[in-house]
Structure formats: structure tokens, C-alpha cells
Enzyme design. Structure first.
Site, PDB file in Angstrom:
ATOM      1  N   ASP A  67       0.823  -1.214   0.000  1.00  0.00           N
ATOM      2  CA  ASP A  67       0.000   0.000   0.000  1.00  0.00           C
ATOM      3  C   ASP A  67       0.854   1.258   0.000  1.00  0.00           C
ATOM      4  O   ASP A  67       2.074   1.205   0.202  1.00  0.00           O
ATOM      5  CB  ASP A  67      -0.956   0.001   1.213  1.00  0.00           C
ATOM      6  CG  ASP A  67      -0.284  -0.418   2.516  1.00  0.00           C
ATOM      7  OD1 ASP A  67       0.958  -0.368   2.594  1.00  0.00           O
ATOM      8  OD2 ASP A  67      -1.000  -0.782   3.462  1.00  0.00           O
ATOM      9  N   ASN A 137      -7.461  -2.737  14.367  1.00  0.00           N
ATOM     10  CA  ASN A 137      -8.839  -3.123  14.043  1.00  0.00           C
ATOM     11  C   ASN A 137      -8.895  -4.357  13.142  1.00  0.00           C
ATOM     12  O   ASN A 137      -9.933  -4.682  12.584  1.00  0.00           O
ATOM     13  CB  ASN A 137      -9.576  -1.949  13.391  1.00  0.00           C
ATOM     14  CG  ASN A 137      -8.929  -1.512  12.074  1.00  0.00           C
ATOM     15  OD1 ASN A 137      -7.976  -2.127  11.606  1.00  0.00           O
ATOM     16  ND2 ASN A 137      -9.457  -0.456  11.476  1.00  0.00           N
ATOM     17  N   HIS A 139      -7.167  -4.767  10.296  1.00  0.00           N
ATOM     18  CA  HIS A 139      -6.972  -4.557   8.854  1.00  0.00           C
ATOM     19  C   HIS A 139      -5.669  -5.207   8.378  1.00  0.00           C
ATOM     20  O   HIS A 139      -4.724  -5.376   9.144  1.00  0.00           O
ATOM     21  CB  HIS A 139      -7.054  -3.076   8.471  1.00  0.00           C
ATOM     22  CG  HIS A 139      -5.891  -2.211   8.816  1.00  0.00           C
ATOM     23  ND1 HIS A 139      -6.048  -0.942   9.318  1.00  0.00           N
ATOM     24  CD2 HIS A 139      -4.551  -2.388   8.721  1.00  0.00           C
ATOM     25  CE1 HIS A 139      -4.858  -0.388   9.495  1.00  0.00           C
ATOM     26  NE2 HIS A 139      -3.933  -1.251   9.151  1.00  0.00           N
ATOM     27  N   GLU A 144      -9.776  -2.030   5.419  1.00  0.00           N
ATOM     28  CA  GLU A 144     -10.423  -1.779   6.706  1.00  0.00           C
ATOM     29  C   GLU A 144     -11.622  -2.716   6.904  1.00  0.00           C
ATOM     30  O   GLU A 144     -12.104  -3.324   5.945  1.00  0.00           O
ATOM     31  CB  GLU A 144     -10.876  -0.313   6.756  1.00  0.00           C
ATOM     32  CG  GLU A 144      -9.754   0.708   6.578  1.00  0.00           C
ATOM     33  CD  GLU A 144      -8.890   0.887   7.839  1.00  0.00           C
ATOM     34  OE1 GLU A 144      -8.841  -0.018   8.683  1.00  0.00           O
ATOM     35  OE2 GLU A 144      -8.253   1.960   7.957  1.00  0.00           O
TER      36      GLU A 144
HETATM   37  C1  GLP Z   1      -0.613   0.379   8.651  1.00  0.00           C
HETATM   38  C2  GLP Z   1      -0.278  -0.384   7.358  1.00  0.00           C
HETATM   39  C3  GLP Z   1      -0.409  -1.851   7.542  1.00  0.00           C
HETATM   40  C4  GLP Z   1       0.271  -2.235   8.835  1.00  0.00           C
HETATM   41  C5  GLP Z   1      -0.491  -1.698   9.999  1.00  0.00           C
HETATM   42  C6  GLP Z   1       0.173  -1.931  11.332  1.00  0.00           C
HETATM   43  O1  GLP Z   1      -1.787   1.105   8.588  1.00  0.00           O
HETATM   44  N1  GLP Z   1      -1.034  -0.012   6.207  1.00  0.00           N
HETATM   45  O2  GLP Z   1       0.140  -2.528   6.426  1.00  0.00           O
HETATM   46  O3  GLP Z   1       0.304  -3.630   8.949  1.00  0.00           O
HETATM   47  O4  GLP Z   1      -0.834  -0.350   9.819  1.00  0.00           O
HETATM   48  O5  GLP Z   1       1.212  -1.036  11.538  1.00  0.00           O
HETATM   49  P1  GLP Z   1       2.264  -1.171  12.723  1.00  0.00           P
HETATM   50  O6  GLP Z   1       3.152  -2.289  12.345  1.00  0.00           O
HETATM   51  O7  GLP Z   1       2.976   0.148  12.753  1.00  0.00           O
HETATM   52  O8  GLP Z   1       1.491  -1.455  13.949  1.00  0.00           O
END
Ligand code: GLP
Length: 242
Positions: A67, A137, A139, A144
Site C-alpha cells: 500500500d 482493528n 486490517h 479496513e
Molecule cells: C498500517 C499499514 C499496515 C500495517 C499496519 C500496522 O496502517 N497499512 O500494512 O500492517 O498499519 O502497523 P504497525 O506495524 O505500525 O502497527
């Protein structure tokens, strides 16, 4: 789906970095699905070391990131393009920039961009390994809760909870982009093998829901039950069922 508690974040990152290393050694034309977020920092740090020690040539490796934010340029300090280059790509000289793919969040025509990205995944893929983090959440990528399991790469609106969680990387919450381009759930499930990582108590609730086995669009990560080769790698604090 296999749940594996490796105890500490360091051990878990080492496991995943080593699986990526083995994949690259097995096939120097591997296609890797990469993710961003705090969770992946330790994985990439260890992977850089392992690749240097093993003196591996990465020039035929293809990568696809899950992404990218919309509304900030790729050279913005918090773009995923910058993250990937700062933490992984710039530390190893043999990557072929033409084989490194992230969605272009600043493209003028976002509809063409999402189509281009999905077509490229179909042309160059499938991913040999797709690594994933998980949102608080549930995702995956930026898919989402409520996202259809049939979704392909698309423009997505970030939820308030994701904007809040990601605001730690920006000076103010207002600066956090409200939209992103994300590979869809179906795009993710095209991978041959999927490894999801979750660390820390903030992920415990999502992991507990995933452990319940219920497959629901309310928890996007539960779509992974529809894939035959998935590992969920957690540390003690993300694993509520210790
Ligand atoms: C972000 C990314 C995800 C990631 C998630 C968790 O929004 N788009 O790909 O897995 O949040 O992030 P973190 O590893 O900083 O908790």
C-alpha cells in the site's frame, strides 16, 4: 492457519527475515510481497544483515508493497516509498529499482493506477511470500473492516482508528492522509505463502478475534482462513491465549 508464538519481537523478526532469506537463496528470481509499519522495521534490519553476510545478489528479485498513502508525494518522509528505501532498499546495492514496486499514491489518475498495479501483480506474480502486519482493528494492508474479501487493488478511505494509530508518525493528526491505495484482500490471497506478524498488547484484541476462527469482513485478517498456507507469528504480548 498456523499460530506461532515466538516469545519476543526479536525472535519473531529473526524468523521472518530468515524465511525471506531462504526464499531468496532458493530462487534468485523470487517475488516478495512487502509491508510497512513499525512491525516490519526489525524484520528488514535483520534481513539486511543476513543478505550482507550471505553476499546475495538481489538484481532479479521482484518486490511489491501492499500500500501507499494518497495525498503525499513519494519523497515525503512518511510515504511508504521513503520508509522502504530508508529501512531496506538503500542498505543493499544490488536491488534493481525497476523490479521494486509500490503503488503511486500521487498518480493523477488513481483509477488507472490501481488497475496498473493489479495487472502488474498478475503479470510478475504471484508472490512467493507475502508478509503482513495487522492493524489494531484487524486490517491487512489498508483493507479496513467491511472490505469485501473479493477486493482487488483500490483506493481506500482510512478509518478514524487507523488515522489515530498512524498519527504517531506525523506531527499532527491532521497531517495523516485520509486515503491510500491498497492491494485488495483478493490480491493478497494470490500469494503462495503468507506470513502475518503481530507484536505488542495493542494487537492482542485483533489476534484474539482471529484465534476465534470466525471468518467475517468485520475482521479483514480473518480472510486469511481462506488461504492454505498462512502463518501468524506473534510475541507474548500480542498472544492473549498464552
Ligand atoms: C498500517 C499499514 C499496515 C500495517 C499496519 C500496522 O496502517 N497499512 O500494512 O500492517 O498499519 O502497523 P504497525 O506495524 O505500525 O502497527
Amino acid at each position: 492457519m498456523k499460530f506461532i508464538n515466538l516469545g519476543t519481537e526479536k525472535e519473531a523478526c529473526h524468523y521472518v527475515a530468515n524465511e525471506l532469506l531462504k526464499q531468496i537463496i532458493t530462487d534468485n528470481k523470487s517475488v516478495l510481497g512487502l509491508a510497512t509499519g513499525g512491525t516490519m522495521v526489525g524484520v528488514y534490519e535483520q534481513l539486511v544483515n543476513l543478505i550482507k553476510i550471505n553476499k546475495l545478489d538481489l538484481s532479479n528479485i521482484t518486490t511489491f508493497n501492499l500500500d501507499e498513502y494518497i495525498g503525499i508525494d513519494s519523497d515525503h518522509p512518511e510515504s511508504y516509498y521513503t520508509y522502504m528505501h530508508d529501512i531496506l532498499f538503500n542498505h543493499l546495492s544490488s536491488w534493481n529499482e525497476e523490479k521494486i514496486h509500490l503503488p503511486h499514491g500521487s498518480a493523477n489518475d488513481l483509477n488507472s493506477e490501481v488497475e496498473r498495479y493489479e495487472n502488474l501483480i498478475d503479470k510478475e506474480g504471484p508472490m512467493d511470500i507475502q508478509i503482513l502486519g495487522i492493524g489494531e482493528n484487524g486490517h491487512i494492508g489498508f483493507n479496513e473492516p467491511g472490505t469485501s474479501f473479493d477486493s482487488l487493488t483500490s483506493v481506500v478511505d482510512l478509518t478514524e482508528s487507523t488515522i489515530e494509530a498512524n498519527s504517531r508518525y506525523f506531527e499532527t493528526k491532521e497531517e495523516v492522509p485520509k486515503q491510500a491505495i491498497s492491494m485488495g484482500i483478493q490480491s493478497i490471497l494470490k500469494a503462495k505463502r503468507i506470513i502475518l506478524l503481530a507484536f505488542g498488547p495493542k494487537k492482542a484484541e485483533a489476534i484474539q478475534k482471529l484465534l476465534s476462527g470466525e471468518i467475517t469482513t468485520d475482521l479483514p485478517a480473518s480472510a486469511l482462513y481462506n488461504h492454505p498456507n498462512v502463518e501468524i507469528i506473534v510475541d507474548n504480548s500480542a498472544y492473549s491465549n498464552k
